[in-house]
Every structure is written in structure tokens, then in C-alpha cells.
Design an enzyme around this catalytic site. Structure first.
Site, PDB file in Angstrom:
ATOM      1  N   GLU A 210       4.808  15.813   6.532  1.00 36.06           N
ATOM      2  CA  GLU A 210       4.362  17.120   6.027  1.00 36.06           C
ATOM      3  C   GLU A 210       3.229  16.820   5.060  1.00 36.06           C
ATOM      4  O   GLU A 210       3.463  16.414   3.922  1.00 36.06           O
ATOM      5  CB  GLU A 210       5.521  17.836   5.307  1.00 36.06           C
ATOM      6  CG  GLU A 210       6.711  18.180   6.205  1.00 36.06           C
ATOM      7  CD  GLU A 210       6.449  19.371   7.117  1.00 36.06           C
ATOM      8  OE1 GLU A 210       5.478  20.116   6.875  1.00 36.06           O
ATOM      9  OE2 GLU A 210       7.219  19.555   8.074  1.00 36.06           O
ATOM     10  N   CYS A 244       0.717  22.956  -1.293  1.00 32.10           N
ATOM     11  CA  CYS A 244       0.093  22.364  -0.097  1.00 32.10           C
ATOM     12  C   CYS A 244      -0.544  23.416   0.793  1.00 32.10           C
ATOM     13  O   CYS A 244      -1.540  23.151   1.452  1.00 32.10           O
ATOM     14  CB  CYS A 244       1.115  21.576   0.702  1.00 32.10           C
ATOM     15  SG  CYS A 244       2.539  22.559   1.164  1.00 32.10           S
TER      16      CYS A 244
HETATM   17  P1  NAD Z   1       1.609  11.513  -2.636  1.00 29.82           P
HETATM   18  O1  NAD Z   1       1.350  11.223  -1.217  1.00 29.82           O
HETATM   19  O2  NAD Z   1       0.798  10.830  -3.661  1.00 29.82           O
HETATM   20  O3  NAD Z   1       3.151  11.150  -2.996  1.00 29.82           O
HETATM   21  C1  NAD Z   1       4.235  11.587  -2.222  1.00 29.82           C
HETATM   22  C2  NAD Z   1       5.377  10.598  -2.373  1.00 29.82           C
HETATM   23  O4  NAD Z   1       4.977   9.325  -1.899  1.00 29.82           O
HETATM   24  C3  NAD Z   1       5.874  10.398  -3.793  1.00 29.82           C
HETATM   25  O5  NAD Z   1       7.292  10.331  -3.786  1.00 29.82           O
HETATM   26  C4  NAD Z   1       5.276   9.067  -4.194  1.00 29.82           C
HETATM   27  O6  NAD Z   1       6.090   8.358  -5.095  1.00 29.82           O
HETATM   28  C5  NAD Z   1       5.163   8.330  -2.885  1.00 29.82           C
HETATM   29  N1  NAD Z   1       3.995   7.444  -2.866  1.00 29.82           N
HETATM   30  C6  NAD Z   1       2.784   7.657  -3.423  1.00 29.82           C
HETATM   31  N2  NAD Z   1       1.940   6.646  -3.151  1.00 29.82           N
HETATM   32  C7  NAD Z   1       2.640   5.762  -2.405  1.00 29.82           C
HETATM   33  C8  NAD Z   1       2.333   4.486  -1.810  1.00 29.82           C
HETATM   34  N3  NAD Z   1       1.123   3.944  -1.911  1.00 29.82           N
HETATM   35  N4  NAD Z   1       3.291   3.855  -1.124  1.00 29.82           N
HETATM   36  C9  NAD Z   1       4.512   4.422  -0.966  1.00 29.82           C
HETATM   37  N5  NAD Z   1       4.858   5.596  -1.511  1.00 29.82           N
HETATM   38  C10 NAD Z   1       3.948   6.251  -2.222  1.00 29.82           C
HETATM   39  O7  NAD Z   1       1.540  13.088  -2.776  1.00 29.82           O
HETATM   40  P2  NAD Z   1       1.674  13.960  -4.097  1.00 29.82           P
HETATM   41  O8  NAD Z   1       0.487  13.736  -4.967  1.00 29.82           O
HETATM   42  O9  NAD Z   1       3.026  13.775  -4.702  1.00 29.82           O
HETATM   43  O10 NAD Z   1       1.624  15.438  -3.480  1.00 29.82           O
HETATM   44  C11 NAD Z   1       0.436  16.098  -3.185  1.00 29.82           C
HETATM   45  C12 NAD Z   1       0.111  16.028  -1.708  1.00 29.82           C
HETATM   46  O11 NAD Z   1       1.212  16.425  -0.938  1.00 29.82           O
HETATM   47  C13 NAD Z   1      -0.995  16.998  -1.336  1.00 29.82           C
HETATM   48  O12 NAD Z   1      -1.868  16.382  -0.421  1.00 29.82           O
HETATM   49  C14 NAD Z   1      -0.266  18.140  -0.672  1.00 29.82           C
HETATM   50  O13 NAD Z   1      -1.036  18.892   0.227  1.00 29.82           O
HETATM   51  C15 NAD Z   1       0.845  17.427   0.000  1.00 29.82           C
HETATM   52  N6  NAD Z   1       1.965  18.339   0.202  1.00 29.82           N
HETATM   53  C16 NAD Z   1       2.291  18.720   1.470  1.00 29.82           C
HETATM   54  C17 NAD Z   1       3.328  19.618   1.663  1.00 29.82           C
HETATM   55  C18 NAD Z   1       3.730  20.090   3.037  1.00 29.82           C
HETATM   56  O14 NAD Z   1       4.782  20.715   3.143  1.00 29.82           O
HETATM   57  N7  NAD Z   1       2.963  19.840   4.074  1.00 29.82           N
HETATM   58  C19 NAD Z   1       4.024  20.103   0.565  1.00 29.82           C
HETATM   59  C20 NAD Z   1       3.659  19.688  -0.695  1.00 29.82           C
HETATM   60  C21 NAD Z   1       2.635  18.785  -0.870  1.00 29.82           C
END
Ligand code: NAD
Length: 457
Positions: A210, A244
């Protein structure tokens, strides 16, 4: 590292092998426990959401607690039906036989969630995982530490072999990804999503991703301009734009641009006053890095409304930009903050081309009274999901699957789609014993082949 990922997964494997989660009564009782835990911790959650993101109580209920509660209630009343064996037709060639599909849980699943809706994007998928009979390891975002702490406490209502919360950052997630899971459900950014899929591929673990992206609003000249602006303002500035599926930018038809901008300003000031930064419950930007990134996007842009930020409180006023170039930095990346660029178009074909030239968005919002234009956009433009004459509310229904397409993700959940996502459907053909047609067996003859040709066409 505080967590032993291998030990966690092993203890879940043992729990799963005890087969308790295969019982529907067990799953129903687990969902009720989750429902109770949510109610018991409601005040703490509201407080934690305020501390992590400055969310107002109403928003916390509307977009987080209430969302999860209604997912649980829906699953409770439909789970027996979803998990029933499903009879399907059998082709003539297989006569005499009957066919059916059986949903079975994957086993041990990993749920990784982001910080922006730290409760609903963690527990929403968990409802599906429990309903389908899986054990789950949950990795919430480190950027919502208060919510994470409450989640840790409230999910103590389950044995750790069944549901475990792993707190931590990138390293903890990467350690977890070294383990073999049976399913990974990830919500977050496109770049991390790619990494997750790469890691999952090592074990051929199926994934739901997602992700995010730039979700456009198209405001066509026949639209109700005031109501369109009101609904865009609602969707855009909810959680200070950190959603998102928030409208990322607006494409408005030239001839109604001025009037539409007037209504955007009007509704922003109605809902958030002329000075949102002075509101005690106006959400903040999650961290300084994102605050600076967002303020940087304003450089050189024409500000129609807002444009101010307070680095101490990490709040950015609801901001509307006009005359934005498609090549501007604000039009290159997902904004994920309270900044709304407004661009214009002459004819609908132009708006359509604009969106289609970019990655397939997670959401698209079309504002129009024209059925013809509605049909045209639905047919011609790929996107995850969306609304006609509203924003973001397609997320808030368990009757439709929610998910992205292309760079905005793969797979979907909510309601029955969550159950399906976390289940493998076994297809079983049960052959009768009272007859055994000779046609498929050697020695092949012309007569057998002729019969085959009559049936198989
Ligand atoms: P992110 O990808 O930075 O982090 C998401 C998760 O991944 C967190 O739990 C984080 O600890 C982990 N993570 C981060 N970097 C990592 C790495 N290098 N290796 C392994 N794990 C890692 O996202 P965010 O900043 O928390 O959220 C914002 C993003 O999420 C935006 O792009 C938004 O559009 C998207 N989002 C999508 C939805 C959806 O339903 N499609 C909903 C909410 C947010």
C-alpha cells in the site's frame, strides 16, 4: 538489538502449528478481544495521537479509532460466511465431480505500517490477518512512538506467539525481513516498498504493498465549485495533508479557476480560521526533516493562501499555490503536507493527458456534473481508487477493496478484501468414484479425440 526476530517468528510458527487459529470461534473471540482492547485504551490512544501528530479528538475517532472499530464489527458479522467452503461449477470434461474452494490462512504474517495513521493502518490490516486465521508480527513506525507504546500495551491481550509488536527503526525492520514470513503487508513509501518486495522475493513471500504517490483532483467547469472546494479542503488539510490519499494537486478548468480559488480560500478559512497556526489542535508535520522539505517546496512559488510555517511547533499553515509549473519541484514528488498546488487546463483531454503522463496515482478525484466526463475519466485513466465529487471517503468503506496500482501499490484490503488478502484459496476438485470416463486415457483413438473436440471448445 532488543528483539530476537528469529525467536519471535519461531514462537509464532509453533503457535500456528497448534492449529487454534483455524477455528472460526477462536478468530471471532480474538476480534472481540481487539475490540475490547481498543475501547479500553481509547483515551490513551487519543492522547498518543495528539502527542505524535497533534490530531484533534474528532479526527482521531473519525480516521483512526472509529475506522478500526467498524472494520472489526463488519468482520465479526461476516466472518462465518467468508470462511465457508465455496462450491463452484465443474466443467463437463471433468464429469462426474464437484468443485469447491477453501480459504486457509497463510501462517505467520508481517504487517509493517507508517506513522501518518499509525493506529488504523496497523490495526486495519491486523483485523484481516486475524479474521483469516494468521499469526501476526506487527512493526509500527518509529515516528509515532506514543501510539506504538499504546499498541504494544493493548496487544498484550494476545499471547506473543499469536500477535507480537516489534518496536524499532529501519534496522529492526531489516532484521525481521531476514526471516521467512508467509505473507507481508506493507504500507509506506514507494522506495521502501521496493526494498520490501526485494526482500520478500528471496523467500517468494507474497506481498501487499500500500504505497503513495501524487493523487490529482480534476475540477471540470460543470462542477459545483463551492462544494468541490469544501470537500477538497477537507481531504487535503486533514492531518495537515499527511494522508496517502490526500488530494496532492488540483487541475481546474481555466474558465472557472478564479471562482474555484475563491471558494478554496473561503472554505479553508471557514474550517481552519484565518490563522490555523494558532489553533491548538491543528496537526503538526511529523518531523523536522519533513518540515524543512515542505517549506523548501514553497521556494519560488506563487502563494495564494498561507505559506507560513512555525519550525518550533512544526506546523505549516494550509497553503494554496497558483500558477504552478508542471516542472516545479512541488509537482515532482508526493507532497504529503498542507500544500495544494492549483494548475489549470483548457479542455478535459488536456487534464486527462496530464494525469496519464505520470505514474498511476493511488487516488483520483473528479468534480463534475457531466456523466459523459465521468465515464470518460473512469474509462481512460488508470488509478487505484477514488471519488466523484468528493475526496478520500472511498477509503472509509468496507464494501470496496482499497489499494493502489502500478507505483501506488499492489493488492487491496478492507472488509472482505482483507480476509481474501490474508487467505490462500485452495481449489479442490472432488472426483466421483461411481464412473470413470475412458476418454482421457491411453490408448488414444480417433473416437476419443472426436469426443474431446466436441466437448472442449
Ligand atoms: P516509510 O516507507 O518511510 O515507512 C514505512 C515503514 O517502513 C515504517 O514502519 C518504517 O519503520 C519502515 N521503514 C522505513 N525505511 C525502511 C527501510 N529502509 N528498511 C526497512 N524498513 C523501513 O513511510 P512513512 O514515511 O512512514 O509513510 C509515508 C508514506 O506512506 C507516504 O509515501 C504515503 O503515501 C504512504 N502511505 C500509503 C498508504 C496507503 O494506504 N497506500 C497509507 C499511508 C501512507
Amino acid at each position: 538489538m532488543k528483539w530476537d526476530s528469529h525467536a519471535i517468528v519461531m514462537s509464532q510458527r509453533i503457535f500456528f502449528s497448534e492449529r487454534k487459529t483455524l477455528e472460526i470461534d477462536f478468530r471471532l473471540s480474538a476480534l472481540r478481544s481487539l475490540q475490547r482492547a481498543l475501547t479500553e485504551h481509547e483515551q490513551e490512544l487519543v492522547q498518543a495521537l495528539y502527542e505524535d501528530l497533534g490530531k484533534p479528538v474528532t479526527e482521531s475517532y473519525m480516521t483512526e479509532i472509529g475506522m478500526v472499530k467498524s472494520e472489526i464489527t463488519y468482520a465479526l458479522s461476516h466472518l462465518r460466511r467468508w470462511s465457508r467452503k465455496k462450491r463452484v461449477p465443474t466443467p463437463m470434461t471433468q464429469f462426474p465431480a464437484r468443485s469447491y474452494t477453501v480459504a486457509e490462512p497463510y501462517g505467520v504474517v508481517l504487517i509493517i505500517s507508517p506513522w501518518n495513521y499509525p493506529l488504523s493502518l496497523t490495526l486495519g490490516p491486523l483485523v484481516g490477518a486475524i479474521a483469516a486465521g494468521n499469526c501476526a508480527v506487527i512493526k509500527p513506525s518509529e515516528f509515532a512512538p506514543h501510539v506504538c507504546a499504546v499498541l504494544q500495551e493493548m496487544l498484550q491481550c494476545f499471547p506473543s506467539g499469536y500477535i507480537t509488536v516489534v518496536e524499532g527503526e529501519k534496522d529492526e525492520t531489516q532484521a525481521l525481513l531476514q526471516e521467512r514470513f508467509d505473507y507481508i503487508f506493507f504500507t509506506g513509501s514507494v522506495s521502501v516498498g521496493k526494498y520490501i518486495m526485494e526482500q520478500a522475493a528471496k523467500h517468494l513471500t507474497p506481498v501487499t504493498l500500500e504505497l503513495g504517490g501524487k493523487s490529482p483532483c480534476i475540477v471540470e467547469r460543470s462542477a459545483d465549485l463551492s462544494l468541490s472546494a469544501k470537500r477538497i479542503v477537507f481531504g487535503k488539510f486533514l492531518n495537515a495533508g499527511q494522508t496517502c490519499i490526500a488530494p496532492d494537486y488540483v487541475l481546474v478548468q481555466e474558465e472557472v479557476r478564479e471562482e474555484f480559488l475563491h471558494w478554496l480560500k473561503h472554505w479553508t478559512e471557514q474550517m481552519l480560521t484565518k490563522d490555523a497556526l494558532s489553533l491548538p489542535d491543528y496537526p503538526k508535520i511529523v518531523n523536522q526533516r519533513h518540515f524543512d522539505r515542505l517549506m523548501g517546496l514553497l521556494e519560488g512559488e506563487e502563494v495564494y493562501l498561507g505559506g507560513r510555517g512555525n519550525r518550533e511547533t512544526m506546523q505549516i499553515a494550509p497553503t494554496i499555490l497558483t500558477n504552478v509549473s508542471p516542472d516545479a519541484p512541488v509537482m515532482q514528488e508526493e507532497i504529503f503536507g498542507p500544500i495544494l498546488p492549483v494548475l489549470s487546463f483548457a479542455a478535459i483531454e488536456e487534464a486527462e493527458r496530464f494525469v496519464k503522463k505520470r505514474e498511476k496515482p493511488l487516488a483520483l478525484y473528479l468534480f463534475t456534473r457531466s456523466r459523459k466526463i465521468q465515464k470518460r475519466i473512469e474509462r481512460n485513466v488508470p488509478f487505484g481508487g477514488g471519488c466523484i465529487n468528493d475526496t478520500i471517503v472511498h477509503f472509509a468503506t468496507h464494501y470496496m477493496p482499497f489499494g493502489g496500482v502500478g507505483q501506488s501499490g499492489m493488492g487491496a484490503y478492507h472488509g472482505k478484501a482483507s480476509f481474501d488478502t490474508f487467505s490462500h484459496r485452495k481449489s479442490i476438485l472432488q472426483k466421483a468414484l461411481w464412473a470413470d470416463l475412458a476418454v482421457r486415457y491411453r490408448p488414444y483413438t480417433e473416437k476419443k479425440e472426436a469426443m474431446m473436440r466436441r466437448i472442449m471448445k
